[in-house]
Motif scaffolding. Structure first.
Motif, PDB file in Angstrom:
ATOM      1  N   ILE A   1     -19.542 -11.346  -6.108  1.00 10.41           N
ATOM      2  CA  ILE A   1     -20.348 -12.541  -6.376  1.00 10.41           C
ATOM      3  C   ILE A   1     -21.717 -12.405  -5.710  1.00 10.41           C
ATOM      4  CG2 ILE A   1     -20.584 -15.022  -5.952  1.00 10.41           C
ATOM      5  CD1 ILE A   1     -17.473 -15.169  -6.139  1.00 10.41           C
ATOM      6  N   ALA A   2     -21.746 -11.984  -4.467  1.00  9.84           N
ATOM      7  CA  ALA A   2     -22.995 -11.910  -3.706  1.00  9.84           C
ATOM      8  C   ALA A   2     -23.911 -10.796  -4.181  1.00  9.84           C
ATOM      9  CB  ALA A   2     -22.687 -11.730  -2.218  1.00  9.84           C
ATOM     10  N   ASP A   3     -23.354  -9.660  -4.574  1.00 11.43           N
ATOM     11  CA  ASP A   3     -24.157  -8.452  -4.769  1.00 11.43           C
ATOM     12  C   ASP A   3     -24.402  -8.015  -6.211  1.00 11.43           C
ATOM     13  OD1 ASP A   3     -24.389  -8.296  -2.017  1.00 11.43           O
ATOM     14  OD2 ASP A   3     -22.739  -6.861  -1.801  1.00 11.43           O
ATOM     15  N   LEU A   4     -23.670  -8.575  -7.184  1.00 13.07           N
ATOM     16  CA  LEU A   4     -23.935  -8.178  -8.565  1.00 13.07           C
ATOM     17  C   LEU A   4     -25.370  -8.517  -8.928  1.00 13.07           C
ATOM     18  CD1 LEU A   4     -20.692  -9.201 -10.482  1.00 13.07           C
ATOM     19  CD2 LEU A   4     -21.647  -6.897 -10.291  1.00 13.07           C
ATOM     20  N   ARG A   5     -26.053  -7.574  -9.517  1.00 15.35           N
ATOM     21  CA  ARG A   5     -27.475  -7.739  -9.854  1.00 15.35           C
ATOM     22  C   ARG A   5     -27.598  -8.383 -11.235  1.00 15.35           C
ATOM     23  NH1 ARG A   5     -30.163  -2.129  -8.210  1.00 15.35           N
ATOM     24  NH2 ARG A   5     -31.800  -3.108  -9.448  1.00 15.35           N
TER      25      ARG A   5
ATOM     26  N   GLU B   1     -33.211  -8.470 -12.106  1.00 19.42           N
ATOM     27  CA  GLU B   1     -32.113  -7.587 -11.685  1.00 19.42           C
ATOM     28  C   GLU B   1     -31.846  -7.660 -10.187  1.00 19.42           C
ATOM     29  OE1 GLU B   1     -32.033  -3.636 -13.244  1.00 19.42           O
ATOM     30  OE2 GLU B   1     -32.722  -4.283 -15.205  1.00 19.42           O
ATOM     31  N   THR B   2     -31.901  -8.885  -9.658  1.00 17.60           N
ATOM     32  CA  THR B   2     -31.549  -9.109  -8.259  1.00 17.60           C
ATOM     33  C   THR B   2     -30.177  -9.745  -8.188  1.00 17.60           C
ATOM     34  OG1 THR B   2     -32.580 -11.298  -8.223  1.00 17.60           O
ATOM     35  CG2 THR B   2     -33.974  -9.433  -7.581  1.00 17.60           C
ATOM     36  N   SER B   3     -29.631  -9.803  -6.992  1.00 17.73           N
ATOM     37  CA  SER B   3     -28.344 -10.471  -6.765  1.00 17.73           C
ATOM     38  C   SER B   3     -28.599 -11.896  -6.307  1.00 17.73           C
ATOM     39  CB  SER B   3     -27.551  -9.722  -5.691  1.00 17.73           C
ATOM     40  OG  SER B   3     -28.194  -9.864  -4.437  1.00 17.73           O
ATOM     41  N   VAL B   4     -27.561 -12.697  -6.293  1.00 12.87           N
ATOM     42  CA  VAL B   4     -27.708 -14.068  -5.793  1.00 12.87           C
ATOM     43  C   VAL B   4     -28.069 -14.040  -4.307  1.00 12.87           C
ATOM     44  CG1 VAL B   4     -25.272 -14.546  -5.211  1.00 12.87           C
ATOM     45  CG2 VAL B   4     -26.757 -16.406  -5.973  1.00 12.87           C
ATOM     46  N   ALA B   5     -27.554 -13.056  -3.580  1.00  8.26           N
ATOM     47  CA  ALA B   5     -27.888 -12.928  -2.157  1.00  8.26           C
ATOM     48  C   ALA B   5     -29.365 -12.596  -1.969  1.00  8.26           C
ATOM     49  CB  ALA B   5     -27.017 -11.870  -1.496  1.00  8.26           C
ATOM     50  N   ASP B   6     -29.907 -11.712  -2.807  1.00  7.74           N
ATOM     51  CA  ASP B   6     -31.309 -11.296  -2.694  1.00  7.74           C
ATOM     52  C   ASP B   6     -32.285 -12.340  -3.223  1.00  7.74           C
ATOM     53  OD1 ASP B   6     -30.542  -8.845  -1.618  1.00  7.74           O
ATOM     54  OD2 ASP B   6     -30.496  -7.872  -3.592  1.00  7.74           O
ATOM     55  N   SER B   7     -31.854 -13.128  -4.198  1.00  2.00           N
ATOM     56  CA  SER B   7     -32.761 -14.061  -4.867  1.00  2.00           C
ATOM     57  C   SER B   7     -32.832 -15.421  -4.192  1.00  2.00           C
ATOM     58  CB  SER B   7     -32.335 -14.247  -6.327  1.00  2.00           C
ATOM     59  OG  SER B   7     -31.092 -14.942  -6.386  1.00  2.00           O
ATOM     60  N   GLY B   8     -31.973 -15.655  -3.194  1.00  4.58           N
ATOM     61  CA  GLY B   8     -31.956 -16.962  -2.549  1.00  4.58           C
ATOM     62  C   GLY B   8     -31.235 -18.011  -3.362  1.00  4.58           C
ATOM     63  N   GLY B   9     -30.430 -17.571  -4.322  1.00  3.53           N
ATOM     64  CA  GLY B   9     -29.686 -18.499  -5.166  1.00  3.53           C
ATOM     65  C   GLY B   9     -28.509 -19.121  -4.439  1.00  3.53           C
ATOM     66  N   GLU B  10     -27.915 -20.085  -5.090  1.00  2.00           N
ATOM     67  CA  GLU B  10     -26.763 -20.801  -4.568  1.00  2.00           C
ATOM     68  C   GLU B  10     -25.536 -20.477  -5.411  1.00  2.00           C
ATOM     69  OE1 GLU B  10     -28.121 -25.036  -3.305  1.00  2.00           O
ATOM     70  OE2 GLU B  10     -29.308 -24.474  -5.068  1.00  2.00           O
ATOM     71  N   VAL B  11     -24.350 -20.808  -4.884  1.00  2.00           N
ATOM     72  CA  VAL B  11     -23.112 -20.589  -5.632  1.00  2.00           C
ATOM     73  C   VAL B  11     -22.274 -21.863  -5.594  1.00  2.00           C
ATOM     74  CG1 VAL B  11     -20.991 -19.229  -5.831  1.00  2.00           C
ATOM     75  CG2 VAL B  11     -23.112 -18.121  -5.090  1.00  2.00           C
ATOM     76  N   LEU B  12     -21.777 -22.254  -6.755  1.00  5.97           N
ATOM     77  CA  LEU B  12     -20.825 -23.351  -6.869  1.00  5.97           C
ATOM     78  C   LEU B  12     -19.457 -22.732  -7.128  1.00  5.97           C
ATOM     79  CD1 LEU B  12     -20.097 -26.376  -7.121  1.00  5.97           C
ATOM     80  CD2 LEU B  12     -20.719 -26.205  -9.544  1.00  5.97           C
ATOM     81  N   VAL B  13     -18.539 -22.857  -6.181  1.00  3.48           N
ATOM     82  CA  VAL B  13     -17.194 -22.291  -6.292  1.00  3.48           C
ATOM     83  C   VAL B  13     -16.236 -23.387  -6.760  1.00  3.48           C
ATOM     84  CG1 VAL B  13     -15.271 -21.224  -5.044  1.00  3.48           C
ATOM     85  CG2 VAL B  13     -17.638 -20.574  -4.499  1.00  3.48           C
ATOM     86  N   VAL B  14     -15.554 -23.126  -7.879  1.00  8.64           N
ATOM     87  CA  VAL B  14     -14.627 -24.090  -8.458  1.00  8.64           C
ATOM     88  C   VAL B  14     -13.299 -23.388  -8.725  1.00  8.64           C
ATOM     89  CG1 VAL B  14     -14.194 -25.668 -10.384  1.00  8.64           C
ATOM     90  CG2 VAL B  14     -16.537 -25.331  -9.550  1.00  8.64           C
ATOM     91  N   SER B  15     -12.227 -23.925  -8.181  1.00  9.42           N
ATOM     92  CA  SER B  15     -10.897 -23.378  -8.431  1.00  9.42           C
ATOM     93  C   SER B  15     -10.514 -23.616  -9.889  1.00  9.42           C
ATOM     94  CB  SER B  15      -9.888 -24.069  -7.515  1.00  9.42           C
ATOM     95  OG  SER B  15      -8.586 -23.680  -7.858  1.00  9.42           O
ATOM     96  N   GLN B  16      -9.939 -22.586 -10.529  1.00  7.52           N
ATOM     97  CA  GLN B  16      -9.534 -22.740 -11.925  1.00  7.52           C
ATOM     98  C   GLN B  16      -8.311 -21.885 -12.230  1.00  7.52           C
ATOM     99  OE1 GLN B  16     -12.708 -22.894 -14.675  1.00  7.52           O
ATOM    100  NE2 GLN B  16     -11.355 -23.170 -16.413  1.00  7.52           N
ATOM    101  N   PHE B  17      -7.128 -22.468 -12.022  1.00 10.66           N
ATOM    102  CA  PHE B  17      -5.881 -21.735 -12.255  1.00 10.66           C
ATOM    103  C   PHE B  17      -5.713 -21.336 -13.705  1.00 10.66           C
ATOM    104  CE2 PHE B  17      -4.498 -25.951 -13.417  1.00 10.66           C
ATOM    105  CZ  PHE B  17      -3.528 -25.748 -14.394  1.00 10.66           C
ATOM    106  N   THR B  18      -6.371 -22.029 -14.628  1.00 15.49           N
ATOM    107  CA  THR B  18      -6.195 -21.738 -16.050  1.00 15.49           C
ATOM    108  C   THR B  18      -6.731 -20.367 -16.446  1.00 15.49           C
ATOM    109  OG1 THR B  18      -8.260 -22.867 -16.616  1.00 15.49           O
ATOM    110  CG2 THR B  18      -6.243 -24.189 -16.672  1.00 15.49           C
TER     111      THR B  18
END
Length: 142
Positions: free
Chosen positions: A49-53, A58-75
């Motif tokens: 999640i952090a490093d995929l470009r 072609e930057t990662s979320v870690a490099d771009s200063g982006g945010e992440v919304l984590v949602v559980s989804q058993f489906t």
């Protein structure tokens, strides 16, 4: 662990009309936990999640200063090969899955990434404003 990543301009999760998690530009991570997932799957999922470009330029979320919304989804672990009713047998029960999904969020925070979450086990309304669109399925172990 199976994660669907979607690049977004913004996203939020509401429970009973109340916003419980919200982000600006970044990624939505819909996370499904299987029975045999554990610390190794958390670490690999966090790294992906952090490093995929996959962000702009072609930057990662870690490099771009982006945010992440984590949602559980058993489906995400539904088996639809037979009949018309999905089987949920591959999805871990809540008592197993909840701490692992929380572990993904915590691991991203440890990397300095701003993280919002849904509410585990709740009936959530997820508003996703896709960017691209860019959507990937990340299976760990791959």
């Amino acid at each position: 662990m199976r994660t669907v990543l979607q690049r977004v301009t913004s996203a939020r999760v509401r429970v009973d009309g109340e916003t419980v998690g919200e982000i600006g530009a970044g990624l939505v991570a819909l996370v499904g936990v299987a029975h045999d997932d554990g610390p190794q799957e958390i670490a690999t999922t966090v790294r992906k999640i952090a490093d995929l470009r996959i962000m702009s330029g072609e930057t990662s979320v870690a490099d771009s200063g982006g945010e992440v919304l984590v949602v559980s989804q058993f489906t995400l672990h539904a088996d639809v090969r037979k009949g018309r009713r999905p089987s949920w047998g591959a999805a871990a029960p809540g008592a197993v899955a909840e701490p692992l999904v929380e572990g993904v969020a915590a691991g991203l925070r440890e990397r300095g990434i701003p993280v919002a979450t849904g509410r585990f086990g709740a009936d959530m309304a997820v508003d996703i404003h896709g960017d691209g669109p860019v959507t990937l399925v990340v299976d760990v172990p791959a």
